[in-house]
Design a protein around this motif. Structure first.
Motif: not given
Length: 123
Positions: A81-101
């Motif tokens: 994440m570059n050039s971050l802005k105050p509106e980028d403030t949040a809790v960030y979650y990673c997630a996995a979706e079934r299916g490689p495509y």
């Protein structure tokens, strides 16, 4: 046991950079696409980016500033994440979706979730 563990969050000034990582275990990484979502206080969870075998996509709000990448040898996905802005403030979650495509933007399509990492951008 399925685990998605985010790291790399923190406090940064506007214009700065952070790199989030998500280490995955407990399922076959190559069989899934990975996504990043974020949720700011009082707001709905928002899709940020996703990566599949064939593509990577970004929300308009982060396009050109964020870059998603995947290290299949280490079962890890990153969000630079570059050039971050105050509106980028949040809790960030990673997630996995079934299916490689898959690489979808709908949160309900994602099967596994991390615990979240706080990103705070000061003005």
């Amino acid at each position: 046991e399925v685990q998605l563990v985010e790291s790399g969050g923190g406090l940064v000034q506007a214009g700065g950079s952070l790199r989030l990582s998500c280490a995955v275990s407990g399922f076959t990484f190559d069989d899934y696409s990975m996504g990043w979502f974020r949720q700011a206080p009082g707001k709905e969870r928002e899709w940020v980016s996703c990566i599949s075998v064939s593509s990577s996509n970004y929300a308009d709000s982060v396009k050109g500033r964020f870059t998603i990448s995947s290290d299949n040898a280490k079962n890890t996905v990153h969000l630079q994440m570059n050039s971050l802005k105050p509106e980028d403030t949040a809790v960030y979650y990673c997630a996995a979706e079934r299916g490689p495509y898959s690489c979808g933007s709908y949160y309900y399509a994602y099967e596994y979730w991390g615990q979240g990492a706080q990103v705070t951008v000061s003005s």
